[in-house]
Design a protein around this motif. Structure first.
Motif, PDB file in Angstrom:
ATOM      1  N   ASP A  61       0.832  -1.211   0.000  1.00  0.00           N
ATOM      2  CA  ASP A  61       0.000   0.000   0.000  1.00  0.00           C
ATOM      3  C   ASP A  61       0.864   1.257   0.000  1.00  0.00           C
ATOM      4  N   ARG A  62       1.961   1.201   0.726  1.00  0.00           N
ATOM      5  CA  ARG A  62       2.840   2.376   0.790  1.00  0.00           C
ATOM      6  C   ARG A  62       3.458   2.668  -0.579  1.00  0.00           C
ATOM      7  N   HIS A  63       3.925   1.632  -1.280  1.00  0.00           N
ATOM      8  CA  HIS A  63       4.532   1.847  -2.591  1.00  0.00           C
ATOM      9  C   HIS A  63       3.488   2.277  -3.614  1.00  0.00           C
ATOM     10  N   VAL A  64       2.269   1.758  -3.479  1.00  0.00           N
ATOM     11  CA  VAL A  64       1.192   2.199  -4.370  1.00  0.00           C
ATOM     12  C   VAL A  64       0.929   3.685  -4.178  1.00  0.00           C
ATOM     13  N   ALA A  65       0.881   4.126  -2.922  1.00  0.00           N
ATOM     14  CA  ALA A  65       0.645   5.549  -2.646  1.00  0.00           C
ATOM     15  C   ALA A  65       1.783   6.405  -3.182  1.00  0.00           C
ATOM     16  N   GLN A  66       3.030   5.934  -3.055  1.00  0.00           N
ATOM     17  CA  GLN A  66       4.169   6.685  -3.577  1.00  0.00           C
ATOM     18  C   GLN A  66       4.065   6.850  -5.088  1.00  0.00           C
ATOM     19  N   TYR A  67       3.730   5.754  -5.769  1.00  0.00           N
ATOM     20  CA  TYR A  67       3.642   5.846  -7.231  1.00  0.00           C
ATOM     21  C   TYR A  67       2.522   6.792  -7.644  1.00  0.00           C
ATOM     22  N   ARG A  68       1.373   6.673  -7.012  1.00  0.00           N
ATOM     23  CA  ARG A  68       0.236   7.508  -7.406  1.00  0.00           C
ATOM     24  C   ARG A  68       0.522   8.979  -7.172  1.00  0.00           C
ATOM     25  N   ALA A  69       1.256   9.282  -6.090  1.00  0.00           N
ATOM     26  CA  ALA A  69       1.615  10.677  -5.837  1.00  0.00           C
ATOM     27  C   ALA A  69       2.572  11.179  -6.912  1.00  0.00           C
ATOM     28  N   ALA A  70       3.564  10.361  -7.270  1.00  0.00           N
ATOM     29  CA  ALA A  70       4.509  10.762  -8.312  1.00  0.00           C
ATOM     30  C   ALA A  70       3.805  10.894  -9.661  1.00  0.00           C
ATOM     31  N   TYR A  71       2.909   9.964  -9.968  1.00  0.00           N
ATOM     32  CA  TYR A  71       2.186  10.001 -11.249  1.00  0.00           C
ATOM     33  C   TYR A  71       1.302  11.242 -11.340  1.00  0.00           C
ATOM     34  N   ALA A  72       0.604  11.561 -10.238  1.00  0.00           N
ATOM     35  CA  ALA A  72      -0.244  12.760 -10.234  1.00  0.00           C
ATOM     36  C   ALA A  72       0.589  14.017 -10.414  1.00  0.00           C
ATOM     37  N   ALA A  73       1.768  14.067  -9.778  1.00  0.00           N
ATOM     38  CA  ALA A  73       2.641  15.231  -9.922  1.00  0.00           C
ATOM     39  C   ALA A  73       3.158  15.354 -11.350  1.00  0.00           C
ATOM     40  N   LEU A  74       3.538  14.216 -11.967  1.00  0.00           N
ATOM     41  CA  LEU A  74       4.046  14.253 -13.340  1.00  0.00           C
ATOM     42  C   LEU A  74       2.975  14.714 -14.319  1.00  0.00           C
ATOM     43  N   LEU A  75       1.725  14.322 -14.084  1.00  0.00           N
ATOM     44  CA  LEU A  75       0.651  14.776 -14.963  1.00  0.00           C
ATOM     45  C   LEU A  75       0.527  16.293 -14.963  1.00  0.00           C
ATOM     46  N   ILE A  76       0.913  16.928 -13.853  1.00  0.00           N
ATOM     47  CA  ILE A  76       0.798  18.389 -13.741  1.00  0.00           C
ATOM     48  C   ILE A  76       2.036  19.079 -14.300  1.00  0.00           C
ATOM     49  N   VAL A  77       3.213  18.615 -13.865  1.00  0.00           N
ATOM     50  CA  VAL A  77       4.434  19.362 -14.213  1.00  0.00           C
ATOM     51  C   VAL A  77       5.076  18.888 -15.511  1.00  0.00           C
ATOM     52  N   TRP A  78       4.644  17.713 -16.019  1.00  0.00           N
ATOM     53  CA  TRP A  78       5.291  17.190 -17.250  1.00  0.00           C
ATOM     54  C   TRP A  78       4.271  16.367 -18.028  1.00  0.00           C
ATOM     55  N   PRO A  79       3.148  16.922 -18.403  1.00  0.00           N
ATOM     56  CA  PRO A  79       2.063  16.129 -19.000  1.00  0.00           C
ATOM     57  C   PRO A  79       2.395  15.533 -20.355  1.00  0.00           C
ATOM     58  N   ASP A  80       3.331  16.129 -21.095  1.00  0.00           N
ATOM     59  CA  ASP A  80       3.682  15.621 -22.419  1.00  0.00           C
ATOM     60  C   ASP A  80       5.079  15.018 -22.442  1.00  0.00           C
ATOM     61  N   GLY A  81       5.580  14.640 -21.289  1.00  0.00           N
ATOM     62  CA  GLY A  81       6.928  14.092 -21.219  1.00  0.00           C
ATOM     63  C   GLY A  81       7.029  12.686 -21.802  1.00  0.00           C
ATOM     64  N   PRO A  82       8.247  12.233 -22.107  1.00  0.00           N
ATOM     65  CA  PRO A  82       8.433  10.892 -22.686  1.00  0.00           C
ATOM     66  C   PRO A  82       8.020   9.773 -21.729  1.00  0.00           C
ATOM     67  N   TRP A  83       7.880  10.083 -20.443  1.00  0.00           N
ATOM     68  CA  TRP A  83       7.484   9.065 -19.475  1.00  0.00           C
ATOM     69  C   TRP A  83       6.091   8.524 -19.747  1.00  0.00           C
ATOM     70  N   THR A  84       5.256   9.292 -20.470  1.00  0.00           N
ATOM     71  CA  THR A  84       3.879   8.856 -20.714  1.00  0.00           C
ATOM     72  C   THR A  84       3.805   7.603 -21.577  1.00  0.00           C
ATOM     73  N   HIS A  85       4.883   7.293 -22.293  1.00  0.00           N
ATOM     74  CA  HIS A  85       4.901   6.069 -23.098  1.00  0.00           C
ATOM     75  C   HIS A  85       5.134   4.830 -22.235  1.00  0.00           C
TER      76      HIS A  85
END
Length: 914
Positions: free
Chosen positions: A758-782
């Motif tokens: 659960d802790r690692h899931v929360a970490q990923y979701r927080a990072a993913y939500a942040a990336l959607l805001i600060v880097w929405p078109d970044g290469p990570w989306t692939h």
């Protein structure tokens, strides 16, 4: 309950009173309530009794009752007292049964009568019998006359107790199917006979279990054709009474001409064996005397030779496992096991069809030792696979068992030393157990990456244990030989059920394999479109070379260059050091990357405290104190961090002031919890502040840190999911049972890892939500996707189709570095090989899935005609047996021919089914 069943119950409910009335009516005289005349038309006597097992339960006088039951002496009858029916018997009514002549009248019966106790499925009866005393028949012995009446005598001289054959057959079937024990069955018959306790019959329980043991032994010999052999039962050889697998290779029986010329890489004529131990099938040390009635005739090894061999290895330790922890180590030698003479059994089955093999089971006195498992394995190989070209041995500890296997074999008796000059031996670990092993075992002993084995899983022996474990509590109380005979009976029943369903199984499996092969080919073709042909060719060459020489680097090994959060922080620190050397001065003694890393870490600590606050332990005084200390420590760190935040993110001060002005004060404003306070990381700040309100380059560093956090969280999540999957399997297979202590410990461990997941899931979701805001078109989306609850599971397709061959991987288990910019430490001069290296293992596994399904189709296409040839051979064998023992008595010889003809026809029907 299905809708149709509910409707039928609703239809019946209004009629319950009618059913109740009819059941009560059966206790009365029915249509004879005004009649006193016997229901037999020729009889004018007054009726006295009725039989509750005859159709209609007619009311009869004693004479007619006895006359109508001359061939049904075990029916239950009742006598009318004038006001109700009470329990009665045909013996009390005056019935005498004549034995001999198969129900015909005897011209010279013995003048005396004998009262027998007859144990039947309808209860326990007293029957008066007369023996035949004719000199013209060959049945002068009383026990022969009883057997011809289908009654099994408990003793040979002056038998007083018998069990009907239909009772033996019923109990035998209930034992094999439902694991019914003799004690419960006997007491069930007592309840049928008298459930009031007023006329409880005499205890014949020991007679019953002795008769059942003899019945089981004779039935085993009969089904093995021993009645047709001139040598009889005494001439039975080791392993001759097994039910063999029709689809496995049997040289000289079901293999075509030229089978030895098939290349070893095509293992369609290989003997594949699965080995395992079971520590639930124990035997208590009760010091009981015993007689071995079937020494090594079927599945257990011949006990005398086996025990003599084991006695020379008294001090040998059990096998040690590599990086795994199974019940063989955890439970085999527990202190409670000292009261057992036998701590379990080791067994060998065919890995593809899960048939127990001849001489393939042996008792384990102390753990899972080489001396036991070697002997059991070599015994069955010597008798069933001594002249094959390839042996595949599946064992959950194959990593340890395979070491020095050939040198250990040289120490065994001559009959067990197999000549392996032209034989290839392949050791593998079953597919599910391999997840509990380390990387070395998972790569080198994996069935999924071993050529020629098709879709063999190696786990079928576990299903056999699931069937036999139901009999563990009853067999552990038996004498040693009786226990082995009972377990042999269970193994034979398992094999027989598989035989009669083998045709449907192979047909269904072939259809599924062909469909799966088409699906996997399509998936591989889609992957081929994204990878250059030259690179695929080099990867295939590496697999071919590794198959030929396992000392070469394993092509299925995952790349080791995993980029972690620490790697990114180190890289950023080096860049900042380079900036300082170029004259770029940091705004604070704490660098920007360290400042951002600390903010991300504080965010994670806040989540941890929020979870901790909801825990039941935090409601206790000690828990409240610990939670308060954590909040105090976090508050101190947040205050220090906020001071530095004013330097790197001056826009935060204006946002905080605006928030305080627009939010009205409440009574609880001064009591806000530190874990709920906003940290105002860059992803929480509106985009218009990024260019003016942040230090130069801060957003770029924040993006990279968040991306590294997401990748790190996925890596940790995959590891924890694998660990939890192994723990759940361990609990279900080896811990589940009456022991509360071991169950509680196992559950605690599983819950512990669930918290980490659960802790690692929360970490990923927080990072993913942040990336959607600060880097929405970044290469990570692939590469990265939204992590939904259904994605958080072990690497398998779904709950209905577990296995590598059916896998459609969840995205978290895929490596997709399609472009150089997606790779950690990418360079402009990276070669095409380096760019696609991250896809190598996934593509090779896809290719292996196609190969395994293609091999499975070929295996099945060979096994089906092979099974037909075996069944044809069995039919011819039975036809040949019909010509044996021509000197047998005429009536016995007639029975031998009829039995052989029935079995020959049965095997022909099986063949047509295939």
């Amino acid at each position: 309950m299905r809708g149709r069943q509910v409707e039928l119950l609703k239809e019946w409910l209004p009629l319950r009173d009618t059913f109740l009335d009819e059941m009560v009516r059966l206790d009365g005289r029915g249509d004879f309530h005004n009649s006193e005349q016997c229901s037999t038309s020729e009889c004018n006597e007054r009726w006295t009794s009725r039989c509750i097992e005859c159709f209609g339960s007619p009311l009869l006088c004693d004479g007619c009752l006895c006359a109508s039951h001359i061939h049904s002496p075990l029916h239950r009858v009742q006598r009318w007292t004038g006001s109700y029916f009470k329990q009665h018997s045909l013996l009390e009514a005056g019935l005498t049964v004549q034995l001999g002549h198969d129900g015909l009248q005897c011209p010279t019966p013995r003048p005396t009568t004998t009262t027998l106790t007859v144990i039947d499925i309808s209860g326990i009866h007293k029957v008066l019998v007369k023996y035949c005393d004719c000199g013209s028949i060959q049945a002068a012995q009383g026990y022969i006359q009883l057997l011809r009446a289908r009654w099994w005598p408990a003793t040979l001289k002056r038998p007083g107790t018998v069990v009907t054959l239909r009772t033996c057959e019923l109990f035998h079937a209930l034992t094999l199917q439902g694991k019914m024990n003799a004690y419960d069955f006997w007491n069930g018959l007592v309840r049928i006979t008298d459930n009031t306790g007023l006329r409880t019959p005499k205890d014949h329980y020991k007679d019953f279990i002795r008769i059942m043991r003899c019945f089981r032994n004779i039935r085993l010999a009969k089904r093995g054709g021993r009645a047709h052999e001139p040598g009889g039962i005494a001439a039975t050889g080791v392993g001759e009474l097994v039910v063999e697998c029709p689809a496995c290779p049997h040289p000289g029986v079901n293999l075509p001409e030229g089978w030895k010329d098939v290349p070893k890489t095509e293992a369609y004529y290989a003997v594949m064996l699965a080995i395992d131990a079971n520590f639930k099938l124990k035997s208590k040390n009760r010091g009981l005397k015993d007689v071995d009635m079937a020494p090594g005739w079927s599945y257990f090894v011949e006990n005398e030779s086996y025990q003599e061999h084991v006695r020379t290895y008294i001090d040998q330790d059990e096998m040690k496992h590599c990086e795994s922890s199974f019940a063989a180590v955890d439970h085999a030698n527990m202190p409670a096991a000292k009261r057992f003479a036998v701590n379990g059994v080791g067994a060998v089955i065919c890995a593809r069809h899960c048939f127990y093999r001849k001489s393939s089971v042996g008792d384990l006195q102390r753990g899972e030792r080489y001396c036991n498992m070697d002997y059991i394995l070599l015994s069955t190989i010597a008798r069933t696979a001594g002249n094959v070209k390839m042996l595949v041995l599946s064992y959950d500890i194959a990593c340890q068992f395979s070491i020095n296997f050939l040198s250990r074999m040289a120490q065994y008796p001559e009959g067990l030393r197999i000549k392996f000059n032209d034989v290839t031996i392949i050791f593998v670990i079953p597919k599910f157990h391999i997840l509990g092993h380390g990387e070395k075992c998972q790569l080198g002993l994996n069935i999924n990456t071993t050529e020629g084995l098709g879709r063999t899983c190696g786990e079928g022996i576990e299903s056999g244990w699931a069937e036999t474990n139901g009999a563990a509590l009853s067999t552990r109380e038996m004498s040693p030989a009786s226990r082995r005979e009972s377990l042999d009976d269970f193994f034979g029943a398992i094999n027989w059920r598989k035989t009669i369903t083998l045709g449907k199984l192979l047909t269904r499996t072939l259809k599924q394999a062909m469909a799966a092969l088409a699906d996997q080919k399509k998936a591989l073709e889609e992957s081929n479109d994204t990878i250059p042909a030259a690179i695929r060719a080099r990867w295939e060459e590496s697999v071919t070379a590794w198959d030929a020489d396992r000392s070469l680097p394993n092509p299925y090994r995952e790349p080791g260059n995993v980029t972690t959060l620490l790697d990114v922080r180190l890289e950023l620190a080096k860049e900042e050091a380079a900036e300082v050397s170029r004259g770029v001065v940091s705004l604070h003694e704490m660098s920007a990357s360290v400042f951002l890393s600390m903010g991300i870490e504080l965010e994670d600590l806040q989540r941890g405290i929020r979870v901790k606050a909801k825990d039941s332990e935090s409601k206790t005084p000690a828990g409240k104190l610990a939670l308060h200390e954590k909040r105090t420590a976090l508050q101190s760190r947040v205050r220090s961090w906020r001071a530095i935040q004013q330097i790197y993110m001056p826009a935060v001060a204006a946002l905080q002031a605006a928030t305080l002005t627009s939010t009205p004060l409440t009574e609880d404003a001064d009591r806000s919890k530190i874990e709920d306070e906003p940290l105002y990381l860059p992803s929480a700040i509106p985009g218009e502040f990024w260019s003016q309100g942040f230090s130069i380059g801060l957003i770029d560093k924040y993006r990279r840190l968040r991306l590294a956090q997401a990748e790190d969280a996925l890596h940790n999540l995959r590891r924890q999911l694998r660990i939890r999957a192994g723990l759940i399997h361990y609990k279900h297979v080896f811990v589940d049972g009456p022991g509360q202590k071991s169950n509680t410990r196992a559950r605690s461990q599983i819950l512990r890892f669930k918290g980490k997941i659960d802790r690692h899931v929360a970490q990923y979701r927080a990072a993913y939500a942040a990336l959607l805001i600060v880097w929405p078109d970044g290469p990570w989306t692939h590469r990265l996707q939204e992590l939904k609850p259904e994605h958080v599971r072990a690497p398998k397709d779904d709950e209905r189709r577990v296995g590598e061959g059916h896998r459609v991987q969840v995205w978290i288990w895929k490596a997709v570095p399609h472009e150089a910019r997606d790779l950690p430490g990418s360079r402009e001069d990276m070669t095409e090989e380096e760019v696609h290296e991250g896809l190598r293992v996934d593509w090779l596994k896809e290719r292996a899935r196609v190969r395994r399904w293609d091999e499975e189709v070929k295996h099945l296409q060979e096994e089906m005609p092979r099974a037909v040839r075996f069944l044809q051979h069995k039919a011819e064998w039975w036809r040949g047996l019909a010509q044996q023992r021509p000197d047998a008595p005429t009536d016995v010889h007639d029975g031998l021919k009829a039995y052989a003809a029935r079995h020959a026809a049965m095997y022909v029907d099986f063949r047509l089914g295939l």
